[in-house]
Motif scaffolding. Structure first.
Motif, PDB file in Angstrom:
ATOM      1  N   THR A   1      -8.053  -4.279  -4.273  1.00 23.68           N
ATOM      2  CA  THR A   1      -8.348  -5.105  -3.099  1.00 23.68           C
ATOM      3  C   THR A   1      -7.456  -6.345  -3.047  1.00 23.68           C
ATOM      4  O   THR A   1      -7.070  -6.893  -4.082  1.00 23.68           O
ATOM      5  CB  THR A   1      -9.836  -5.518  -3.064  1.00 23.68           C
ATOM      6  OG1 THR A   1     -10.042  -6.341  -1.916  1.00 23.68           O
ATOM      7  CG2 THR A   1     -10.226  -6.278  -4.305  1.00 23.68           C
TER       8      THR A   1
ATOM      9  N   GLU B   1       0.829  -1.208   0.000  1.00 23.60           N
ATOM     10  CA  GLU B   1       0.000   0.000   0.000  1.00 23.60           C
ATOM     11  C   GLU B   1       0.865   1.260   0.000  1.00 23.60           C
ATOM     12  O   GLU B   1       0.481   2.289   0.538  1.00 23.60           O
ATOM     13  CB  GLU B   1      -0.932   0.023   1.225  1.00 23.60           C
ATOM     14  CG  GLU B   1      -1.740  -1.236   1.472  1.00 23.60           C
ATOM     15  CD  GLU B   1      -3.021  -1.320   0.626  1.00 23.60           C
ATOM     16  OE1 GLU B   1      -3.196  -0.461  -0.257  1.00 23.60           O
ATOM     17  OE2 GLU B   1      -3.804  -2.251   0.850  1.00 23.60           O
TER      18      GLU B   1
ATOM     19  N   ASP C   1      -5.695   1.489   3.117  1.00 22.17           N
ATOM     20  CA  ASP C   1      -6.004   1.935   1.759  1.00 22.17           C
ATOM     21  C   ASP C   1      -6.825   3.215   1.697  1.00 22.17           C
ATOM     22  O   ASP C   1      -7.386   3.537   0.654  1.00 22.17           O
ATOM     23  CB  ASP C   1      -6.715   0.814   0.998  1.00 22.17           C
ATOM     24  CG  ASP C   1      -7.934   0.313   1.746  1.00 22.17           C
ATOM     25  OD1 ASP C   1      -8.244   0.862   2.822  1.00 22.17           O
ATOM     26  OD2 ASP C   1      -8.586  -0.627   1.261  1.00 22.17           O
TER      27      ASP C   1
HETATM   28  N1  UDP Z   1      -4.004  -6.689   4.037  1.00 19.75           N
HETATM   29  C1  UDP Z   1      -2.945  -7.273   4.707  1.00 19.75           C
HETATM   30  N2  UDP Z   1      -2.549  -8.540   4.353  1.00 19.75           N
HETATM   31  C2  UDP Z   1      -3.173  -9.241   3.364  1.00 19.75           C
HETATM   32  C3  UDP Z   1      -4.269  -8.651   2.712  1.00 19.75           C
HETATM   33  C4  UDP Z   1      -4.656  -7.365   3.070  1.00 19.75           C
HETATM   34  O1  UDP Z   1      -2.364  -6.672   5.618  1.00 19.75           O
HETATM   35  O2  UDP Z   1      -2.771 -10.370   3.084  1.00 19.75           O
HETATM   36  C5  UDP Z   1      -4.427  -5.326   4.395  1.00 19.75           C
HETATM   37  C6  UDP Z   1      -4.550  -4.379   3.221  1.00 19.75           C
HETATM   38  O3  UDP Z   1      -3.301  -3.832   2.850  1.00 19.75           O
HETATM   39  C7  UDP Z   1      -5.512  -3.337   3.759  1.00 19.75           C
HETATM   40  C8  UDP Z   1      -6.433  -4.173   4.650  1.00 19.75           C
HETATM   41  O4  UDP Z   1      -5.728  -5.375   4.956  1.00 19.75           O
HETATM   42  O5  UDP Z   1      -4.846  -2.382   4.545  1.00 19.75           O
HETATM   43  C9  UDP Z   1      -7.755  -4.477   3.969  1.00 19.75           C
HETATM   44  O6  UDP Z   1      -7.525  -5.061   2.707  1.00 19.75           O
HETATM   45  P1  UDP Z   1      -8.339  -4.662   1.397  1.00 19.75           P
HETATM   46  O7  UDP Z   1      -8.508  -3.180   1.334  1.00 19.75           O
HETATM   47  O8  UDP Z   1      -7.659  -5.299   0.233  1.00 19.75           O
HETATM   48  O9  UDP Z   1      -9.731  -5.368   1.660  1.00 19.75           O
HETATM   49  P2  UDP Z   1     -11.187  -4.837   1.280  1.00 19.75           P
HETATM   50  O10 UDP Z   1     -11.243  -3.371   1.602  1.00 19.75           O
HETATM   51  O11 UDP Z   1     -11.340  -5.112  -0.182  1.00 19.75           O
HETATM   52  O12 UDP Z   1     -12.103  -5.662   2.141  1.00 19.75           O
END
Ligand code: UDP
Ligand code: MG
Length: 317
Positions: free
Chosen positions: A204, A12, A94
């Protein structure tokens, strides 16, 4: 220290400077003492360099970097172990979660006395392919856990420090932290509607398999909450039922054979009777279930040294 902000992140780099500046602004405006713990979950971009440069500007920024990608739950767990603030806040990296929510979350924990406050992305900025399954998922989770939350998996949550020190978030269990907290005896769980924004950079990190895994984990947790401390109560009960059914079938087969013999009635081989097979299956299943129960007890006895019972208070010399 008032607040620890824990930010799990995986590739990120673009978002981090903006996020750090925003958190810092909110903290100084509200005069909070704080730390931000970035947990770099094995990023392959230059996230870690960015974290190092943020640290150089502001000593409240801290970081941990995994050697490889383990997942969001291990990242949160690692952050929880290091958190020193009275209130611990988790937030995605994010920029989908807004740091402006922090003061109100802090107030709900410290003044209103909640153990845990979960964000609720009432208005979401995610694709439909994600929001619809999410609704179903949350409905199931509400039923199984008995916790009336609209949005279990919201990355933005606040905790009393005690809570995070007493739960173990492993595997993919970050979706169920409120349930983990409840099972550890923290029942004051609240909810706050939070601002949600579209992902600004990157994409994501989770695919649709999140829903399959989510349901499997829910089953595991349900089982744990009921039987982790006493597995024999489940396996022993099922095993006994099977065994009794088997025994009844054996008695039926045997009694009929003896009756036929003593009355000189022509009788089929016992192996021709359906009860023979029922008896066989049931007794084997019964034995296996008991075995499962004993193994479960052994495992759970060895696990007792780990924090199985959440001790709230203690008086010692
Ligand atoms: N994240 C992480 N390890 C992983 C996958 C995701 O630390 O293996 C973190 C990612 O960088 C973000 C948070 O978990 O800060 C949420 O992930 P994401 O935004 O991809 O999920 P969504 O918002 O789509 O549910
Ligand atoms: Mg996101």
């Amino acid at each position: 220290m008032n607040i620890s902000v824990i930010v799990p992140l995986y590739n990120e780099a673009e978002s981090l400077p903006e996020l750090a500046a925003w958190i810092t602004r909110v903290m100084t405006e509200n005069k909070f003492t704080y730390e931000v713990i970035f947990v770099d979950d094995g990023s392959t971009d230059n996230s870690w360099q960015v974290i190092e440069s943020l640290r150089a500007e502001n000593p409240c920024m801290k970081g941990v970097k995994f050697r490889r990608n383990y997942g969001k739950s291990p990242a949160l767990h690692t952050g929880f172990r290091r958190a020193q603030g009275d209130v611990v806040i988790t937030m995605d990296a994010d920029l989908q979660d807004s740091p402006d929510e922090i003061p109100e979350l802090y107030r709900m924990i410290t003044v209103e006395g909640y153990d845990l406050v979960s964000g609720w992305k009432k208005k979401r900025y995610d694709p439909l392919s994600k929001t619809i399954p999410t609704k179903l998922f949350n409905a199931t989770a509400r039923r199984v856990t008995g916790i009336k939350l609209h949005d279990f998996n919201c990355g933005l949550k606040a905790y009393r420090r005690d809570v995070v020190k007493n739960i173990e978030v492993y595997g993919d269990m970050h979706r169920y932290i409120p349930y983990l907290a409840k099972n550890a005896g923290f029942s004051r769980i609240g909810e706050k509607v939070v601002q949600h924004r579209a992902r600004k950079y990157g994409k994501t990190k989770f695919g649709l398999d999140r829903f399959v895994n989510g349901y499997l984990d829910l089953m595991t947790l349900w089982f744990f909450s009921k039987f982790a401390v006493k597995p024999m109560h489940l396996f022993g009960l099922l095993g006994s039922v099977m065994f009794i059914l088997g025994l009844l079938s054996v008695i039926t087969v045997g009694a009929y054979k003896l009756y036929a013999l003593s009355h000189h009635i022509a009788y089929r081989l016992v192996t021709d009777s359906p009860y023979f097979f029922i008896a066989l299956t049931m007794m084997i299943l019964g034995t296996l279930l008991f075995l499962g129960g004993f193994l479960g007890e052994l495992v759970s006895r060895n696990a007792q040294g780990r924090n199985t019972y959440n001790i709230e208070k203690e008086i010692t010399d």
